[in-house]
Design a protein around this motif. Structure first.
Motif, short mmCIF file in Angstrom:
data_model
loop_
_atom_site.label_atom_id
_atom_site.label_comp_id
_atom_site.label_asym_id
_atom_site.label_seq_id
_atom_site.Cartn_x
_atom_site.Cartn_y
_atom_site.Cartn_z
N GLN A 78 19.43 1.23 -19.95
CA GLN A 78 18.07 1.46 -19.49
C GLN A 78 17.31 2.33 -20.48
N LYS A 79 18.02 3.31 -21.05
CA LYS A 79 17.35 4.22 -21.96
C LYS A 79 16.94 3.50 -23.24
N ALA A 80 17.73 2.45 -23.58
CA ALA A 80 17.49 1.78 -24.86
C ALA A 80 16.45 0.70 -24.76
N CYS A 81 16.02 0.36 -23.57
CA CYS A 81 15.10 -0.78 -23.47
C CYS A 81 13.71 -0.34 -23.90
N PRO A 82 13.20 -0.91 -25.01
CA PRO A 82 11.91 -0.45 -25.52
C PRO A 82 10.73 -0.99 -24.70
N HIS A 83 10.98 -2.02 -23.90
CA HIS A 83 9.85 -2.70 -23.27
C HIS A 83 9.79 -2.47 -21.78
N ASP A 84 10.46 -1.44 -21.29
CA ASP A 84 10.46 -1.15 -19.85
C ASP A 84 10.87 -2.38 -19.05
N ALA A 85 11.77 -3.19 -19.60
CA ALA A 85 12.13 -4.42 -18.89
C ALA A 85 13.37 -4.21 -18.04
N LEU A 86 14.22 -3.28 -18.44
CA LEU A 86 15.53 -3.15 -17.78
C LEU A 86 15.56 -1.90 -16.93
N ILE A 87 16.16 -2.03 -15.74
CA ILE A 87 16.28 -0.87 -14.86
C ILE A 87 17.57 -0.95 -14.08
N ARG A 88 18.20 0.17 -13.88
CA ARG A 88 19.36 0.26 -12.98
C ARG A 88 18.82 0.70 -11.64
N ILE A 89 19.11 -0.05 -10.60
CA ILE A 89 18.38 0.15 -9.35
C ILE A 89 19.31 -0.03 -8.15
N ASP A 90 18.98 0.66 -7.07
CA ASP A 90 19.78 0.61 -5.84
C ASP A 90 19.25 -0.51 -4.96
N LEU A 91 20.10 -1.53 -4.75
CA LEU A 91 19.66 -2.67 -3.95
C LEU A 91 20.14 -2.57 -2.51
N SER A 92 20.92 -1.52 -2.20
CA SER A 92 21.49 -1.46 -0.84
C SER A 92 20.36 -1.35 0.18
N THR A 93 19.23 -0.83 -0.24
CA THR A 93 18.03 -0.95 0.58
C THR A 93 16.93 -1.52 -0.31
N PRO A 94 16.01 -2.27 0.24
CA PRO A 94 14.99 -2.93 -0.61
C PRO A 94 13.98 -1.95 -1.17
N VAL A 95 14.08 -0.68 -0.76
CA VAL A 95 12.99 0.25 -1.07
C VAL A 95 12.74 0.35 -2.57
N GLU A 96 13.80 0.69 -3.31
CA GLU A 96 13.59 0.95 -4.74
C GLU A 96 13.06 -0.28 -5.47
N LEU A 97 13.67 -1.41 -5.18
CA LEU A 97 13.25 -2.64 -5.86
C LEU A 97 11.77 -2.91 -5.60
N ASN A 98 11.41 -2.78 -4.34
CA ASN A 98 10.01 -3.01 -3.97
C ASN A 98 9.11 -2.04 -4.70
N GLU A 99 9.54 -0.78 -4.70
CA GLU A 99 8.76 0.26 -5.37
C GLU A 99 8.56 -0.10 -6.84
N TRP A 100 9.64 -0.61 -7.44
CA TRP A 100 9.57 -0.93 -8.88
C TRP A 100 8.64 -2.11 -9.13
N MET A 101 8.71 -3.10 -8.23
CA MET A 101 7.94 -4.32 -8.48
C MET A 101 6.49 -4.18 -8.06
N ASN A 102 6.27 -3.48 -6.96
CA ASN A 102 4.91 -3.44 -6.42
C ASN A 102 4.30 -2.05 -6.53
N GLY A 103 4.95 -1.19 -7.31
CA GLY A 103 4.36 0.14 -7.55
C GLY A 103 4.23 0.93 -6.27
#
Lengths: 575, 281, 779
Positions: free
Chosen positions: A550-575
Motif C-alpha cells: 500500500q505504501k508503494a502504490c504511487p497512484h492511490d490504487a491499492l489499499i489494505r482494507i477490512d471487509l468483515s464489515t462493509p463500512v471501510e470499503l464503502n468509506e473508501w469508495m464513496n468517501g
C-alpha cells in the motif's frame, strides 16, 4: 436442531473416518470405558449409532511425557478425552518458542536500508536452526500434531497448572465455539488420549443428557454469559435476568469447520445454485422462533428475488438478527413470519434466544433508540426500485452485485484484504516490487485476483477473521499475533506440510523452495527433495512502515482494507 | 488493526484541484519574485536557475525515494507521486521564467532547453496516459500481468490447436481457415499500427468470416468454430492488454533516459554559467 | 523478448483463473511440487540498460563537443550584439577569452572555479570590458555607481542617508557597492539588441525616492535662471519685444537671432553685425568717440614754481602757464607705476587735477612738483623703452602679471616709434602723425636702436622697400611672402607716394583713398571684409585730413646703413586677432599721438569688438578678481566704466567659471568671455537636453515664455549684475510641468534614461582614441 445441516453432514463426515485404523477391538475397549460405558446406546438413532461415532469420529492418541498436546491460541475442532496417564493444562502464557510461534520483531534501520539495495540477491533465503522434518520428535500424531518439549520440570516451574485425569475432557469449549484454545496442555506422564471430532461429540451430547448437561453448564457459566453480556441489546439487563437468558439460550452450528473444499466446489458451481448450498439459519416466511446472535463466522441476509435470493447484507460476530420481527409482533400482536432469510457462509455459530424470553426480558428494557421500526405494509422490493435501493442502504450503500460477490467469495472473511482500484492502477508493479523487497526478493502476493466492477481483490492473505488455514498446523508455526491480529508463519518451525496452503480457501498461502544465505537450494537429505516452506503476506509485520504494497502504490490504487464489515470499503469508495 | 489511510475515490478530484491551485500560485509567486530581483539589479537568472536545479533534482530523486519507502518517516509513494507531478508542472513554469519564455539561441543551451522541454512533455504524457489508460484496461473482460502475456498467447495457441485437432478429418474447411487465417492471427505479433491505435477490427473480421462459414460446417464443427471465436476474442484482449500496458511501461523509458541526460547537461550548464557569468570577483 | 521465468508468478493463482502454465524446473532439476519464484521483471532490466546507454551517449557527445574546434560556437549562449560581434570576428577561437576569464579554460578549471567561488579566473569580466571602454569611462570608478567616485556620491547622498536613518530605514544600497557591467548590459541575447536599454525600476533600485513616472511623483525642478543666464550677453528680451521692436515695426522672432548649430545641436546667436548693428552701431560709435587718453600733459605754472623756489624739470614751452589739466585714470595708473609718487596718488582725493593746485599751499605745491617730475620721468621712460616701459608701469601699478600677447592687445597697433614721438613733442607735433600713421604696422625697430632712429629715416622703411631695407631698394628681389605684401600694398603706397611728392594740401581728400591710405590696418594682411573697412575709414577720415597737411618733402632721405641686419614685420604673426565664432571680425581703433598739446597719446576705439577695449576690460576684470581693494583696481574700473570706454558692459556680461552645466553655483569672475556661450548641452552630466528634436515639433515660445508679470526692465548697471535676477525678470521660470506636458505616459518618452544618463564619470583619457587589443588585458 436443523435438519438440513444434519442431512448434509451425516453423509460427508463418515465418508472419510478420522482414523481408518480404528479397529473394532479398540472401539470395543473404549466402549467399556467411562463415560461411554454409562451411555444408553438405545438413545442413539439407527443412522448414527454410538459405535459409528466412535469408529468414524474418534481415534487414539498416544503421548510421552513432555508432549505438547494442545497449544494456547490454536484453532481446532477436536475434543480430547484422557484415557490413561496424566496431562497438565495451564492457562498461563508459555514462551513463544516453546509453542513454536514466531517471535514478532521489527527490522533495524540498517536492515531496512540494506534490503532496499540487495534486490539482486537470491530469493527466500533462510537460516534454519536445526533440521526441519515432518517428524516432531519422531512421531507424527493426530490431526493436531505435537512437538516435544524438553525437561518438563523446568517448563512447569512457577506454572499454575491443573492436572487432568483419565476420564476427563479438555478442549471441548473451543471446539464447540471454534474459538482459539484458551489453555496449553502438556503430557506429564506417558498415556493415551481419545480425540473426537466436534461433530461426533455434538451427537454424543445430544444422546447423552448427563454429558450435555455438564458441558452446557460449564459453557453457560463461562463463555456464554460473558458473550451475552457483550451484546449491545442485552447490556441493559440485570445479571440475574442475563443468567435467565443464558439458561434459555440454545446454540447451533452451521456449515463445516474446514469449509475450504466445500467453498472450492461451490465457487465452480452455477451462480444460482451457489447460494442454495449455504446452510439456512432462518427461512423467510417461517415462524419467528427466536432472536439470533452470531457468535462466530458470517451469515448473509437475503430476500427472495425471482427464483433466487438477493443478498441485502452480511452480518458477523456480535451482530443479531430478528429483533425487528419480534418487536413488531410484540407490539402489534401480529404473528408476522421471518421477513428475510439468514444463511451461514462457511461455518457459522449462532445463539438463539427463544421469542418468549426476548419478550419477557429483552424488549421491556430495550432503550427506544435501539428499538427497531415497525414494519410498514408487507415489504416487497423488486431489484432496482427505489425501495430496493433503500434496502441497499442497510448495507452501507454497496451495490448488491458487489455485496453478493463479497459474500460468495467469502471475502468478507478478510480484515486486511488487498483491494486494487483498476481505474487507477497502471500495472506498474511497484507494489509487487516493494513486497519482494520486503520479503527476501519474493513477493508474497500476486497482483491478480477476483475482479468485480473496477475492484480487484488481489491474492494476498486477508488475515481472516476466521482463519481456516490455522486449523491443523502440526507445529503451530502459523498463528495469530495477539498484538496486531496478523497471522504469521514461523520459518523456524514450518515443516512444509502444506496443510495451511491447502486449507486456505483463497490460495493465498504459497509453498516456496527455500535456500541458504548463499542462495543454494536446501534439499532434504532423506527425500532429496527441496525443502519447502509456506509463505504468505504477513502485512510487513517486521517492517517499520506497515504494509509495503500500500505504501508503494504511487497512484492511490491499492489499499489494505477490512471487509468483515462493509463500512471501510464503502468509506473508501464513496468517501 | 494496521490500517494506513488511502484517499477515498471521491476525494481524488478535489485533491487534484487543490494541488493545481497551489502549484499555479507558487509559479506566479516565483515569476513575480524574479521580476523584482531583476529590477533590483540582481541576476535573477541565477536565482531561478538554482530554484530550477533544486526542483529538477527533487524530481529526479523520486525514483530513489520510491525504493526507500520502507523508511516509515518518508511517507507513502502516492504522496511522493503527487509531489512529483505538481513540482514537475511547477518546474515547467520556473523553466519558462528562467529562459524568459523564449527558446535560447545558443547551441548548448538549446540542447539543454530541448532536453528539459522533452522531459517535461514526456512526463505530462505519462501523467495523462496513466490516468486514462487504466480505465480502458479495467473495462476489459480479463486482467493479466504484462510479463504473462506471451505465455497466455502460447496457451491460447495450444487451446486452438486442440480444438482443431479434435475436428474429424473429412471436413477440412475449418482447418484450412485456421491455418490460413487464424493461426497467423494467434501466433504473430500485431502490427505497429495496432500498437499505436488498438482496434478490434481485425478480430471482428475474423469472427465474421467464421460465422459466415457456418453454412459449410456441421453442427460439431460449428461448435469448434464458436470455441475458435472465443479464443480469437481472448487473443484480441491479450493484444490489447499488450498494447496498452507496454505503452504504460515504455513511456517511462523515454522519460528516464531524458532525465539522466538532462541532469548531466544541467550540471555542465551550472559549471559554465559560474565560470562565464560576468560578475564581480 | 521476455524470458520464461519472468512470466511465472504465483503459479496456482493463475491456475485458479483457469490458465495452464508450464512450471519451470528448479535449479536442482526437479519441480518439488512447489511454486516457482517470481523473478524481477525484465522490463526493469531493459530500462536500466537504456538509462546506462543514454548516460554514456550524453557524456560522449559533450566530450566531443567540448574538445572540438567548434567548442565556442557550442558553448556560446547566443549571438553577440552587432558591435561586439564585429570586434570579436578576428579573435577566432580565443574570442571568448576577450570577455570571459574562463574563455580558454578547460572543464577542470571551470569546475574548480565554480566550486571555489571564482578563485581560478580572478580577472573579473567588468575589467575586461574596461580594457576596451576605457576611453568613454573613468577606469578608476567605472563599476562604482554612475561611474563616479564613490566618495563624491556618498557626500551627495549623505543627507538622504541621514533622513532614512531617522526613519529607521536603511539606504537600499551604498555608493561603495560595485555593479558589474553585465548587470545592465546583457549580452548574448540577439544580434540587434539594445545593450544600453534600462528600465526605470533598475534606476529606482538605489534611488530611495522612488516615483511611479516622470509626470507623476518625479521630484519637481525649476530651471530658474534658464535660459538667459551664462550666455555672456545681456539682452532684455522683454523690452525689445514689447518696446524697441514694435517701435521699429519689426517682428520679434527668436529665429532671427538664435540659430541651431546642427553639428553640435546647440543654440547659438548670430553675429553682432546681423543682430544688433542695425540699431546699435551708431550709438556705439558715439559712446566710443571720447576714446581713452593714455598720456596727458598738464599745464604747469613753471614761473610760479620757480618763484616758490622749487626745482622744476624742463617742461614744454607751450604747456607752461596756469596750472591746468586733470590726470586721466590710465595716466594715473601709469604714474602709480612710479614708486616715488604712488603714495601721493594713493591719497583718497580721487583723480588728481592740477587746476586745483593752490600756490599758497605748500603741500599741493609739493605734490605738483612731484607729479611733474613723475610725468617727466614717465615720458622719458616711454620715449626710451617704449611699450616695455608701459608694461613695467602697469605691472608695478596693478601688481598683475601681463604676458606679451596681452601687452600687444592692450596697446594694439601702437608702435614704439609713435611713443618716441612723445620725446620731441614740441616740434611739429602733428606732421609726425601724418608721417607714420599709414605705415607704422610695417615697422619693427629693435629697442636698442629706438633712440638713434630719426623720424625722417623711418619714413624710408615703407611697404615698398621696408622689407628689403637690408639691401638698396633698387636691387630688390623680394621673396615670395614679401611679394604678396608688395602686391597688396603697392597700389595705394604708390598712390600715397606721389600724393606726398606733390605735397598738395588736401583739406577735403576723398575719404576712401585716404582712408585706404591712412587707416591703420594691422589686419590688412589678415584680410578683413569690406564693410568693416568702410566703417573704419569713415571714422579716420577727419583726422587724416589734418595729418596729411604740410608734409615736409625734404625729410625723405634715408640713411640706409643704420638699419639692423634683420627686419621682421610683426603684423604677420604677433598681431593675429582672435578668430570669432559669430563670423564677425574684430575691429581696432586709432592711436593718435599728440592729437592735442595736452594729450600726448590717446586711443579711440572703432566700433564693435574693439581689440584694445576688450584687452583693457579683461585686465580690469583680472584686477577685480585678483586685487579688488587696490587703488589701481579702482582706476581700472574707471577706465572700463561707462564714462570711459565702458559701453561694452551694457551688453557683455562677466562670465562665471564653466561649471559643467550646473545652473545653481554662484558666478565668479575669472575669465571674461565676450562671445555668446551656447546653452550647456549637459555632456557628461546627469541630464541631457537637445533643442533640435524639440524644435521640430515645438516653437521656442512654447517653452520660453516672456515673463510679463515681473517688474519693469532696466539696464544692467554693471558687469556684475546678478544675471539670475535678469533671467527671472525676462522669462517665466521653467518647471517640470513644461516637460511633463508632453513627456508622459503614452506620449513622448518619460522614462529615466530619456533625460538622465547613468555613466557620469569623466573618462581619464578621453582623447586617446585608439582602442587597445581586447586581449591586451591578458598579458
Amino acid at each position: 436442531m436443523n435438519r438440513i445441516s444434519r442431512s448434509v453432514t451425516r453423509i460427508e463426515r463418515w465418508n472419510q473416518p478420522l482414523d481408518p485404523g480404528m479397529s473394532a477391538a479398540i472401539v470395543e475397549e473404549i466402549l467399556g470405558m467411562d463415560p461411554f460405558a454409562a451411555m444408553d446406546e438405545s438413545r442413539f438413532s439407527s443412522q448414527i449409532p454410538l459405535l459409528g461415532i466412535l469408529a468414524n469420529d474418534c481415534r487414539i492418541v498416544e503421548f510421552e511425557p513432555g508432549d505438547l498436546l494442545m497449544r494456547q491460541g490454536d484453532y481446532g475442532g477436536s475434543v480430547f478425552l484422557v484415557l490413561e496417564g496424566q496431562v497438565n493444562a495451564t492457562l498461563q502464557k508459555l514462551p513463544a518458542e516453546l509453542l513454536g510461534r514466531q517471535i514478532p520483531r521489527k527490522k533495524k534501520w540498517l536492515e531496512v536500508l540494506k534490503q532496499a539495495w540487495n534486490g539482486s540477491a537470491p530469493p527466500e533465503r533462510r537460516e534454519l536452526h536445526g533440521p526441519v522434518t515432518t517428524q516432531a520428535n519422531g512421531r507424527q500424531v493426530g490431526h493436531e500434531g505435537q512437538t516435544f518439549v524438553q525437561d518438563i520440570p523446568q517448563v512447569f516451574e512457577g506454572l499454575t497448572s491443573r492436572a487432568i485425569h483419565p476420564g476427563q475432557l479438555f478442549g471441548e469449549v473451543s471446539a464447540l465455539t471454534r474459538s482459539p484454545r484458551t489453555a496449553t496442555v502438556l503430557a506429564r506422564t506417558s498415556g493415551r488420549l481419545l480425540e473426537m471430532r466436534w461433530q461426533g461429540f455434538r451427537d454424543l451430547m445430544d444422546r447423552a443428557p448427563e454429558l450435555r448437561e455438564s458441558i452446557n453448564r460449564a459453557y453457560r457459566e463461562h463463555s456464554l454469559f460473558s458473550h451475552l453480556a457483550e451484546t449491545t441489546i442485552l447490556q441493559h439487563l440485570t445479571p440475574s435476568e442475563l443468567q435467565a437468558v443464558a439458561a434459555a439460550t440454545e446454540f447451533h452450528s452451521f456449515g463445516k469447520l474446514q469449509w475450504t473444499g466445500e467453498f472450492r466446489s461451490m465457487i465452480q458451481a452455477d451462480v444460482a445454485e451457489r447460494i442454495l448450498r449455504e446452510p439456512v439459519i432462518v427461512q423467510q416466511g417461517d415462524y419467528v422462533n427466536g432472536l439470533i446472535l452470531i457468535q462466530s463466522g458470517f451469515a448473509r441476509v437475503t430476500r427472495r428475488e425471482g427464483v433466487g435470493e438477493q443478498t441485502i447484507e452480511y452480518i458477523g460476530k456480535g451482530r443479531h438478527f430478528g429483533l425487528r420481527e419480534i418487536a413488531h409482533n410484540f407490539r402489534t400482536k401480529e404473528s408476522r413470519p421471518w421477513n428475510l432469510t439468514l444463511r451461514a457462509t462457511g461455518y457459522t455459530d449462532t445463539l438463539m434466544i427463544p421469542t418468549p424470553i426476548v419478550e419477557q426480558f429483552v424488549l421491556p428494557r430495550l432503550p427506544p433508540e435501539l428499538a427497531p421500526a415497525l414494519f410498514q405494509t408487507k415489504e416487497r422490493t423488486p431489484i432496482g426500485s427505489a425501495s430496493s435501493r433503500r434496502a441497499e442502504q442497510r448495507s452501507n450503500g454497496l451495490s448488491t452485485k458487489l455485496l453478493e460477490n463479497l459474500v460468495e467469495h467469502r471475502l468478507v472473511n478478510g480484515t486486511q484484504a488487498m483491494v486494487i482500484d483498476l481505474n487507477r492502477c497502471t500495472r506498474c508493479d511497484d507494489c509487487v516490487r516493494a513486497c519482494a523487497t520486503a520479503h527476501d526478493n519474493n513477493p508474497r502476493f500476486v497482483r491478480q485476483g477476483i475482479v468485480f466492477d473496477n475492484l480487484m481483490f488481489a491474492s494476498a492473505c486477508m488475515q481472516c477473521v476466521d482463519p481456516v488455514c490455522m486449523i491443523g498446523c502440526p507445529t503451530g508455526a502459523i498463528a495469530r499475533d495477539e498484538a496486531t491480529g496478523v497471522i504469521t508463519i514461523n520459518e523456524q518451525t514450518c515443516i512444509g506440510c502444506k496443510t495451511c496452503a491447502n486449507s486456505c480457501p483463497y490460495n493465498n498461502i504459497q509453498m516456496v523452495a527455500v535456500s541458504d544465505q548463499r542462495g543454494v537450494a536446501l534439499i532434504d537429505q532423506t527425500t532429496q527433495l527441496p525443502i519447502l516452506q509456506a509463505t504468505k503476506c504477513d502485512l510487513c509485520i517486521d517492517q517499520r512502515s506497515g504494509p509495503a504494497c500500500q505504501k508503494a502504490c504511487p497512484h492511490d490504487a491499492l489499499i489494505r482494507i477490512d471487509l468483515s464489515t462493509p463500512v471501510e470499503l464503502n468509506e473508501w469508495m464513496n468517501g | 488493526m494496521l490500517r494506513t489511510a488511502t484517499i477515498p475515490r471521491t476525494q481524488i478530484r478535489d485533491r487534484r484541484w487543490r494541488l493545481l491551485l497551489v502549484a499555479a500560485s507558487s509559479a506566479l509567486f516565483i515569476a513575480i519574485a524574479m521580476r523584482i530581483l531583476d529590477d533590483n539589479l540582481y541576476r535573477s537568472t541565477f536565482v531561478s536557475g538554482y530554484v530550477l536545479a533544486t526542483a529538477v533534482f527533487f524530481l529526479a530523486s523520486f525514483n530513489i525515494v520510491k525504493r526507500l519507502n520502507f523508511l516509515s518517516f518518508l511517507g507513502t509513494a502516492s504522496i511522493w507521486m503527487q509531489l512529483h507531478i505538481y513540482v514537475g508542472l511547477l518546474s515547467g513554469a520556473i523553466f519558462g521564467v528562467h529562459v524568459g519564455w523564449k527558446f535560447p539561441n545558443g547551441q548548448f543551451e538549446g540542447l539543454l532547453a530541448f532536453l528539459f522541454v522533452s522531459t517535461f512533455a514526456s512526463g505530462v504524457y505519462g501523467l495523462i496516459i496513466s490516468r486514462l489508460l487504466p480505465r480502458k484496461l479495467a473495462a476489459l473482460r480479463t486482467q493479466i500481468i504484462f510479463e504473462q502475456i506471451p505465455v497466455r498467447r502460447g496457451s491460447l495457441v495450444a487451446k486452438a490447436e486442440a480444438v482443431i485437432d479434435q475436428i474429424p478429418n473429412r471436413n477440412d474447411t475449418l482447418k484450412r481457415f485456421y491455418i490460413n487465417r487464424v493461426a497467423a492471427f494467434l501466433m504473430l505479433p500485431r502490427s505497429l499500427r495496432f500498437f499505436v491505435a488498438p482496434s478490434a477490427r481485425e478480430s471482428r473480421q475474423l469472427i465474421d468470416d467464421l460465422i459466415s462459414m457456418d453454412r459449410y460446417l456441421s453442427t460439431g464443427d460449428r461448435e469448434s468454430a464458436r470455441q475458435l471465436m472465443q479464443i480469437i476474442r481472448e487473443k484480441d484482449d491479450l493484444d490489447y492488454h499488450w498494447a496498452i500496458q507496454s505503452r504504460l511501461k515504455y513511456w517511462l523509458f523515454v522519460h528516464l533516459a531524458l532525465t539522466y541526460s538532462l541532469l548531466i547537461c544541467g550540471a555542465l550548464h551550472g559549471v559554465l554559467v559560474h565560470a562565464f557569468g560576468g560578475g564581480l570577483r | 523478448m521476455i524470458e520464461k521465468t519472468n512470466t511465472v508468478g504465483r503459479v496456482d493463482a493463475y491456475q485458479r483463473l483457469g490458465d495452464p502454465i508450464p512450471v519451470p524446473l528448479l535449479p536442482n532439476g526437479s519441480d518439488g511440487g512447489s511454486n516457482p519464484i517470481l523473478f524481477r521483471p525484465a522490463v526493469r532490466t531493459q530500462r536500466s540498460l537504456v538509462v546506462v546507454a543514454t548516460i554514456a551517449v550524453t557524456l560522449g557527445v559533450l566530450a566531443i563537443a567540448f574538445s572540438s574546434p567548434r567548442r565556442n560556437e557550442f558553448l556560446s549562449p547566443g549571438p553577440l550584439a552587432k558591435a561586439h560581434a564585429h570586434l570579436m570576428k578576428e579573435q577566432g577561437t580565443e574570442r571568448c577569452a576577450a570577455c570571459h576569464g574562463a574563455g580558454s579554460a578547460n572543464l577542470g578549471q571551470m569546475i574548480q572555479d565554480a566550486f571555489t567561488g571564482g578563485q581560478v579566473f580572478d580577472v573579473s569580466q567588468s575589467h575586461l570590458c574596461l580594457a576596451c571602454h576605457s576611453n568613454s569611462l573613468n577606469v578608476d570608478h567605472a563599476i562604482s555607481p554612475h561611474g563616479a567616485n564613490p566618495k563624491d556620491l556618498n557626500e551627495m547622498t549623505n543627507a538622504k542617508r541621514m533622513a532614512l536613518a531617522h526613519a529607521n530605514q536603511v539606504m537600499p544600497t551604498s555608493a561603495d557597492n560595485e555593479i558589474a557591467c553585465a548587470v545592465c548590459h546583457r549580452e548574448h541575447q540577439v544580434k540587434f539588441v539594445n545593450l544600453t536599454a534600462i528600465n526605470d525600476a533598475k534606476c529606482q533600485t538605489c534611488h530611495a525616492q522612488a516615483y511611479d513616472r516622470f509626470e507623476g511623483s518625479h521630484p519637481d525642478f525649476q530651471l530658474a535662471n534658464h535660459p538667459v543666464v551664462d550666455r555672456n550677453i545681456a539682452f532684455d528680451h522683454r523690452s525689445h519685444s514689447a518696446k524697441h521692436f514694435t517701435e521699429k515695426g519689426k517682428a520679434f522672432e527668436c529665429g532671427s537671432c538664435h540659430v541651431i548649430n546642427d553639428s553640435r545641436g546647440e543654440i547659438e546667436v548670430a553675429s553682432f553685425s546681423t543682430m544688433c548693428a542695425e540699431c546699435h552701431q551708431t550709438s556705439l560709435q558715439e559712446s566710443l568717440a571720447s576714446g581713452m587718453s593714455l598720456i596727458e600733459m598738464p599745464t604747469i605754472n613753471v614761473q610760479a614754481l620757480k618763484e616758490a623756489g622749487r626745482l622744476v624739470p624742463d617742461w614744454p614751452k607751450d604747456l607752461q602757464g596756469d596750472f591746468d589739466g586733470a590726470l586721466s585714470p590710465l595716466m594715473t595708473l601709469l604714474l602709480m607705476g612710479d614708486p616715488a609718487v604712488r603714495s601721493t596718488l594713493a591719497e583718497p582725493t580721487g583723480l588728481f587735477d592740477f587746476f586745483e593746485i593752490d600756490l599758497n599751499d605748500e603741500d599741493s605745491l609739493r605734490r605738483s612738483v612731484e607729479l611733474t617730475g613723475a610725468i617727466t620721468r614717465l615720458r622719458d621712460e616711454i620715449t626710451r623703452n617704449g611699450r616695455i616701459a608701459l608694461k613695467k608701469r602697469i605691472i608695478s601699478a596693478t601688481a598683475i602679471e601681463i604676458s606679451e600677447v596681452e601687452l600687444d592687445r592692450l596697446f594694439w597697433g601702437l608702435s614704439d616709434q609713435q611713443l618716441q614721438l612723445i620725446a620731441n613733442q614740441p616740434k611739429a607735433p602733428s606732421n609726425s602723425m601724418a608721417r607714420f600713421s599709414g605705415e607704422k604696422d610695417f615697422l619693427v625697430v629693435p629697442e636698442n636702436l629706438a633712440l638713434s632712429i630719426q623720424p625722417d629715416e623711418l619714413l624710408a622703411v615703407n611697404p615698398l622697400n621696408g622689407k628689403v631695407g637690408v639691401q638698396p631698394p633698387t636691387t630688390n628681389q623680394p621673396n615670395k611672402e614679401q611679394h604678396e605684401l608688395l602686391r597688396s600694398n603697392s597700389p595705394r603706397s604708390a598712390w600715397s607716394a606721389d600724393k606726398k611728392q606733390q605735397g598738395s594740401e588736401v583739406k577735403q581728400a576723398p575719404p576712401n583713398p585716404h582712408g585706404e591710405l591712412l587707416t591703420p590696418n594691422p589686419l590688412s594682411s589678415a584680410g578683413r571684409n569690406l564693410d568693416q573697412q568702410s566703417t573704419a575709414s569713415g571714422l579716420t577720415d577727419n583726422l587724416d585730413g589734418t595729418h596729411v597737411h604740410n608734409v615736409p618733402p625734404k625729410r625723405r632721405r634715408v640713411s640706409e646703413p643704420k638699419y639692423p641686419p634683420v627686419v621682421k614685420p610683426f603684423a604677420v604673426d604677433r598681431f593675429q586677432l582672435p578668430s570669432r565664432r559669430d563670423g564677425d571680425s574684430a575691429s581696432v581703433g586709432q592711436w593718435s599721438v599728440n592729437a592735442s598739446p595736452s594729450e600726448f597719446l590717446k586711443y579711440i576705439p572703432q566700433g564693435h569688438a574693439d581689440v584694445v577695449a576688450q584687452a583693457w576690460y579683461e585686465l580690469a576684470h583680472r584686477s577685480r578678481t585678483n586685487t579688488p581693494q587696490t587703488v589701481a583696481n579702482h582706476l581700472l574700473q574707471k577706465v572700463v566704466s561707462a564714462e570711459g570706454i565702458g559701453s561694452c558692459s551694457r551688453c557683455h556680461q562677466a562670465q562665471r567659471q564653466d561649471t559643467a552645466g550646473d545652473l545653481h553655483s554662484e558666478p565668479t569672475l575669472s575669465t571674461f568671455r565676450w562671445t555668446y556661450k551656447p546653452a550647456v548641452t549637459f555632456k557628461s552630466s546627469f541630464a541631457r537636453f537637445a533643442h533640435g528634436p524639440h524644435l521640430l515639433l515645438k516653437d521656442c515660445t512654447d517653452c520660453h515664455q516672456l515673463n510679463e508679470s515681473s517688474p519693469n526692465s532696466h539696464e544692467p548697471e554693471s558687469v556684475f549684475e546678478s544675471q539670475v535676477a535678469m533671467a527671472n525678470r525676462d522669462f517665466r521660470p521653467q518647471t517640470k510641468l513644461d516637460c511633463a506636458a508632453c513627456h508622459k505616459q503614452g506620449q513622448a518618452p518619460n522614462e529615466c534614461s530619456h533625460c538622465h544618463r547613468y555613466h557620469v564619470g569623466v573618462p581619464k583619457n578621453p582623447l586617446s582614441s585608439e582602442t587597445p587589443n581586447p586581449l591586451g588585458s591578458k598579458n
